[in-house]
Design a protein around this motif. Structure first.
Motif, short mmCIF file in Angstrom:
data_model
loop_
_atom_site.label_atom_id
_atom_site.label_comp_id
_atom_site.label_asym_id
_atom_site.label_seq_id
_atom_site.Cartn_x
_atom_site.Cartn_y
_atom_site.Cartn_z
N ALA A 1 0.84 -1.20 0.00
CA ALA A 1 0.00 0.00 0.00
C ALA A 1 0.87 1.25 0.00
O ALA A 1 0.62 2.21 -0.74
CB ALA A 1 -0.92 -0.01 1.22
N ASP A 2 1.93 1.22 0.82
CA ASP A 2 2.81 2.39 0.89
C ASP A 2 3.54 2.60 -0.43
O ASP A 2 3.59 3.72 -0.95
CB ASP A 2 3.82 2.22 2.03
N MET A 3 4.11 1.51 -0.98
CA MET A 3 4.85 1.65 -2.22
C MET A 3 3.92 1.99 -3.38
O MET A 3 4.24 2.79 -4.26
CB MET A 3 5.62 0.38 -2.53
N GLY A 4 2.71 1.39 -3.37
CA GLY A 4 1.74 1.70 -4.42
C GLY A 4 1.33 3.15 -4.41
O GLY A 4 1.23 3.80 -5.46
N ALA A 5 1.12 3.70 -3.21
CA ALA A 5 0.75 5.11 -3.10
C ALA A 5 1.88 6.00 -3.60
O ALA A 5 1.65 6.97 -4.34
CB ALA A 5 0.41 5.45 -1.65
N THR A 6 3.11 5.67 -3.22
CA THR A 6 4.26 6.46 -3.67
C THR A 6 4.39 6.43 -5.19
O THR A 6 4.62 7.45 -5.83
CB THR A 6 5.57 5.93 -3.03
N LEU A 7 4.22 5.23 -5.76
CA LEU A 7 4.31 5.08 -7.22
C LEU A 7 3.25 5.91 -7.92
O LEU A 7 3.53 6.65 -8.86
CB LEU A 7 4.16 3.60 -7.59
N LEU A 8 2.01 5.84 -7.44
CA LEU A 8 0.91 6.52 -8.12
C LEU A 8 1.02 8.04 -8.01
O LEU A 8 0.79 8.76 -8.99
CB LEU A 8 -0.42 6.03 -7.57
N VAL A 9 1.36 8.56 -6.82
CA VAL A 9 1.46 10.03 -6.70
C VAL A 9 2.64 10.55 -7.51
O VAL A 9 2.60 11.66 -8.05
CB VAL A 9 1.55 10.49 -5.23
N THR A 10 3.70 9.74 -7.60
CA THR A 10 4.86 10.16 -8.39
C THR A 10 4.52 10.22 -9.88
O THR A 10 4.81 11.21 -10.55
CB THR A 10 6.04 9.20 -8.16
N LEU A 11 3.92 9.16 -10.38
CA LEU A 11 3.55 9.13 -11.79
C LEU A 11 2.54 10.23 -12.11
O LEU A 11 2.60 10.86 -13.18
CB LEU A 11 2.97 7.77 -12.17
N ASN A 12 1.63 10.50 -11.18
CA ASN A 12 0.65 11.56 -11.37
C ASN A 12 1.33 12.91 -11.49
O ASN A 12 1.01 13.73 -12.36
CB ASN A 12 -0.34 11.56 -10.20
N ALA A 13 2.32 13.17 -10.62
CA ALA A 13 3.04 14.45 -10.65
C ALA A 13 3.89 14.59 -11.91
O ALA A 13 3.98 15.67 -12.49
CB ALA A 13 3.93 14.58 -9.41
N LEU A 14 4.48 13.47 -12.35
CA LEU A 14 5.36 13.53 -13.52
C LEU A 14 4.58 13.78 -14.82
O LEU A 14 5.19 14.05 -15.85
CB LEU A 14 6.18 12.25 -13.64
N ARG A 15 3.25 13.71 -14.77
CA ARG A 15 2.46 14.07 -15.96
C ARG A 15 2.71 15.52 -16.36
O ARG A 15 2.53 15.89 -17.52
CB ARG A 15 0.97 13.87 -15.68
N LEU A 16 3.13 16.34 -15.39
CA LEU A 16 3.37 17.76 -15.69
C LEU A 16 4.59 17.97 -16.58
O LEU A 16 4.75 19.03 -17.17
CB LEU A 16 3.56 18.54 -14.38
#
Length: 700
Positions: free
Chosen positions: A678-693
Motif C-alpha cells: 500500500a505504501d509503495m503503491g501510493a508512492t508510485l501513483l502520486v509520483t507518476l501523477n506528478a510527472l504528468r506535468l
C-alpha cells in the motif's frame, strides 16, 4: 573562508527527509554557522567554512557525492537507482533463496532463517544505520519507522516479511529518487544549454577558451549551427537565432548589427561576431538557472501544510502503532504476538513516503515545465497563488500596446498624392523630437519617401510646427493650433479622438489638407489572450493606464478587456491594485517590470513580460514571461491550476489510502505485505501523477 556563503551540488539525495538529515548533519560541523539544502535543485548553500570532504562525511549515511560545480552526469535508468539503494539485487537473491528453502526445509530451519537475515542485512544495512542514528537523536522519519518495523518482525519470527519490507522500501526509495531526478532534469537541461567553450578573437588571432575566461567586450565568433556562449550584441554579421531556450519563442528571430543576443540560443544560418556585454555568471541564462533553482526551494502553501502535517503525523503513527501492539493484549487478553505484528504493520503503512513526495515532485516538475516554455516562476507559492486569482490587471503601455505611437489612419483632403502629403509632413516633423513626430517620420521611411528642404522653420511649443516648402507655408500640429476648422474636419477630429487616437492636422496656406490619426499600436496577441483568459473563468480583467478615458476605453474595447482605469500615475496603479484586491479578491498584475514595479509588488501575483535581458523584471516580478509574449499567460494559468489539482489529488490519495489500510487493523486483517505494498503503491501513483506535468506544453 570566514563566513562567506558557498554553494555545492549534491548527487544521490533521494528523499526530502534525507535532505533534512543531511542539512542537520552539516549544521553540526564546527566551522559551519548555517546550511540550507535545496532538495528540488539538489544543492546546498553553506555559511562558513566546509570542505567537500566534510560535506561528504555529513552525507555518508546516503553516500552523497558533493561537487563545487554542476556536473553533467549521464541520465540513469530506474534500475540504476534500484542498485544504488541498499544492494537490492543481492538482497533479492537471498530473499528468493530463503523462500525456496522455506518450501523445501521449513521456515524454522537455521539455513532458511540465515538466508532471510542475509537478505535483511544486505538490503537494509544503510537503512538501519540511519534509523539507529535517528533514534539516538530522537528523529522520527521514514527510516526510523522502517528500522523499528524490521527489528520487530525479526523478534517475532516474521523473517520473510521483514526481508520483504527492506526490499520494497529500498525500491520505494529508488522510485522517489528516480522521480525527483526526472523532475530536476528541467534544470539540468537549462544548465546544458550553453556551450562550455567559445572561439574568441584576441590579439588578432582566433583562439578557443573556456566561457568562464571570456571578459566583457571580448569578440566571440559564432558559426552557423553553433550555440551562442555569452550575452552580447552583434558586432558583425546577421542571422536567424532560435531563442526558444530563453524566451520560449518557437519562431527564430532575425538579428543584425547591434541587436542583443543571449547565451544558450542557437545561431541557425549566418556567421556572427558578438561583442560580450556580460560575464557568463551574469548572463540571462545564468540568472534564469539561479532563479529556477531558488524557486524550487520556495515552498508552496500546500507543501508547507504537508511539512507541518508530517511533523505531527509520524509521532502520531508511532503512538497508534504502540497502542495497537499493547492495548488488545493488556486489556482484552489478546495474543501479544498477533497484535505486535499488527502494530508493526501500522508502522509500515503509516510511513509518510507518498505524502512527503506528493507535493515537491509536482512543484519542481511544473516550474521546470514552465521554464522550458519561456515562463520563469519564482516559487511554488506564486504558482499556487496564480491558480486562485479572481481578477487580472494589465498595464497598457508596453504590455497591451507596443509603447510606440504609430500612424493608424489618415485622410488626404488635398489634390496631392498620399506620398506627397507624407513627404511634406515628415519633412516638417524631422525638425522635432516629439514622439508623435517620430511616428510620422517612421511611416514615411517605410515607403522611402523623398525629403524637402524646410525654410523659415518655427516650432510652437505644445501645438506644432510651421515651415516654408517650395514657396508654400505649411503647418502641422494638434487641432488646437488652428484658429478655425470646417465642420467636416471638426467632426472627423472628434470621431478619431473618441476612438482614442491623437490627431495631427496638416495645412497649406492655412487650409487643412490632411488628417493623421496616431495611437499606440496594440500588440498582435492581447485579443486572443484576453479571450483565452476569460474562457478559463477569470471573471475580471482591468486595464490600467495613464492615458485619458477615451484612449483607455478604445484600447479596452479593441482587445476585450472588461474594465479600465485611466489617468493613473505609477503610484496610483499601486493604490488601484489594493482597491481591486478589496473589491474582487486575489489580483494578478501584468506589466513591463520597470515603472510598474510598485504595482507588481503589491499584487498577489506580479507578472512581468518582455523580460529577457531585463534585470528589473527578473527582480520585481513573481512570474516573468521571457519572450515578450502574452500568449504564455493562459498557458501559465492552466499549468498552475493543473499543478494544484495534481497536488490535491496526491495528498487526498496518499492520506485516503493510509486511512483505508489502517481500518484493516480493526478486524486484524492488516499484514506487513499489505502495508508495504500500500505504501509503495501510493508512492508510485502520486509520483507518476506528478510527472504528468513534464509533458505540459504551451499548446495544451
Amino acid at each position: 573562508m570566514g563566513d562567506q556563503e558557498q554553494s555545492f551540488y549534491v548527487q544521490g539525495m533521494s528523499c526530502a527527509n534525507c535532505a533534512k538529515t543531511f542539512e542537520n548533519n552539516v549544521k553540526e560541523i564546527s566551522t559551519v554557522k548555517n546550511a540550507d539544502v535545496n532538495f528540488g535543485a539538489s544543492k546546498i548553500t553553506v555559511e562558513g567554512a566546509a570542505s567537500i570532504e566534510d560535506l561528504e562525511k555529513a552525507g555518508s549515511f546516503e553516500n552523497l557525492k558533493i561537487t563545487q560545480e554542476y556536473e553533467d552526469t549521464p541520465q540513469k535508468s530506474f534500475w540504476d537507482y534500484v542498485k544504488e539503494n541498499g544492494n537490492v539485487v543481492g538482497s533479492l537473491i537471498f530473499l528468493a533463496l530463503g523462500i525456496a528453502l522455506f518450501f523445501q526445509i521449513g521456515e524454522e530451519h537455521p539455513v532458511t532463517i540465515g538466508s532471510f537475515i542475509a537478505s535483511i542485512v544486505i538490503g537494509g544495512h544503510r537503512l538501519f544505520i540511519a534509523g539507529f542514528q535517528n533514534l539516538v537523536k530522537l528523529r522520527f522519519d521514514m527510516k526510523t519507522l522502517m528500522t523499528i518495523a524490521v527489528i520487530g518482525a525479526a523478534l517475532i519470527g516474521e523473517w520473510i516479511e521483514g526481508a520483504a519490507v527492506v526490499i520494497l522500501f529500498a525500491i520505494s526509495e529508488a522510485l522517489e529518487s528516480y522521480s525527483m531526478d526526472k523532475a530536476r532534469n528541467s534544470i539540468k537541461s537549462l544548465m546544458g544549454i550553453a556551450p562550455k567553450t567559445a572561439n574568441i578573437m584576441r590579439d588578432g588571432q582566433q583562439q578557443e577558451v573556456s566561457v568562464d575566461n571570456i571578459q566583457v567586450n571580448d569578440i566571440v565568433i559564432v558559426k552557423p549551427g553553433e550555440k551562442i556562449p555569452v550575452d552580447g550584441v552583434v558586432s558583425k554579421g546577421e542571422s536567424s537565432i532560435n531563442q526558444a531556450s530563453i524566451t520560449g519563442e518557437s519562431v527564430p528571430v532575425y538579428k543584425g548589427l547591434d541587436d542583443e543576443v543571449f547565451a544558450g540560443t542557437l545561431n541557425e544560418e549566418g556567421y556572427l561576431e558578438v561583442r560580450t556585454t556580460k560575464l557568463v555568471k551574469d548572463s540571462t541564462l545564468s540568472k534564469i538557472i539561479h532563479l529556477v533553482e531558488e524557486a524550487q526551494n520556495e515552498k508552496a502553501p500546500a507543501q508547507q501544510f504537508v511539512d507541518r502535517f508530517a511533523a505531527y503525523y509520524t509521532p502520531l503513527i508511532m503512538l497508534i502503532a504502540l497502542g495497537v501492539a499493547t492495548v488488545p493484549p493488556l486489556f482484552f487478553g489478546a495474543r501479544f504476538e498477533t497484535w505486535l505484528y499488527q502494530g508493526l504493520a501500522v508502522l509500515v503503512v503509516g510511513c509518510p513516503c507518498a505524502l512527503v513526495v506528493s507535493t515537491p515532485v509536482a512543484i519542481v516538475t511544473a516550474i521546470g515545465s514552465a521554464a522550458r516554455n519561456g515562463v520563469l516562476v519564482k516559487g511554488g507559492a506564486y504558482l499556487e497563488s496564480l491558480g486562485h486569482i479572481d481578477a487580472i490587471a494589465f498595464d497598457k503601455t508596453g504590455t497591451i500596446t507596443k509603447g510606440e505611437p504609430v500612424v493608424q489612419h489618415y485622410q488626404n483632403l488635398s489634390n496631392k498624392s498620399d506620398d506627397e502629403l507624407f513627404s511634406i509632413a515628415s519633412s516638417l516633423e524631422r525638425q522635432s523630437q516629439h514622439p508623435l513626430a517620430r511616428a510620422v517620420i517612421h511611416y514615411a521611411e517605410q515607403f522611402n519617401l523623398q525629403h524637402y528642404e524646410v525654410e523659415r522653420f518655427q516650432a510652437q511649443t505644445g501645438k506644432g510646427i510651421t515651415g516654408l516648402i517650395n514657396g508654400t507655408d505649411y503647418q502641422i500640429g494638434s487641432p488646437g493650433m488652428f484658429q478655425e476648422l470646417s465642420a467636416a474636419v471638426q467632426i472627423e477630429v472628434e470621431n478619431l479622438q473618441e476612438q482614442g487616437h491623437t490627431v495631427i492636422l496638416i495645412a497649406g496656406n492655412n487650409t487643412v489638407i490632411g488628417i493623421i490619426a496616431i495611437a499606440d499600436a496594440v500588440r498582435d496577441m492581447p485579443k486572443q489572450m484576453i479571450k483565452d483568459i476569460h474562457a478559463l473563468g477569470m471573471k475580471h480583467s482591468i486595464l490600467l493606464t495613464g492615458d485619458n478615458d477615451k484612449t483607455a476605453r478604445s484600447i479596452s474595447e479593441q482587445v476585450g478587456i472588461k474594465e479600465f482605469l485611466a489617468n493613473l500615475l505609477p503610484k496610483d496603479k499601486q493604490t488601484q491594485i489594493k482597491q481591486l484586491s478589496q473589491k474582487y479578491g486575489k489580483v494578478a498584475m501584468v506589466g513591463d517590470g520597470v515603472n510598474d514595479a510598485p504595482a507588481l509588488a503589491t499584487a498577489d501575483v506580479g507578472i512581468a513580460m518582455g523580460s529577457a535581458g531585463t534585470d528589473t523584471a527578473l527582480e520585481t516580478a513573481d512570474i516573468a514571461l521571457m519572450g515578450d509574449d502574452l500568449s504564455k499567460l493562459p498557458f501559465t494559468v492552466r499549468l498552475s491550476r493543473r499543478t494544484l489539482n495534481i497536488i490535491k489529488q496526491n495528498i487526498g490519495f496518499a492520506l485516503g489510502l493510509k486511512v483505508v489500510a489502517l481500518l484493516l487493523v480493526i478486524p486484524g486483517w492488516l499484514t506487513l505485505w499489505i502495508a508495504i505494498l500500500a505504501d509503495m503503491g501510493a508512492t508510485l501513483l502520486v509520483t507518476l501523477n506528478a510527472l504528468r506535468l513534464i509533458k505540459n506544453k504551451e499548446t495544451n
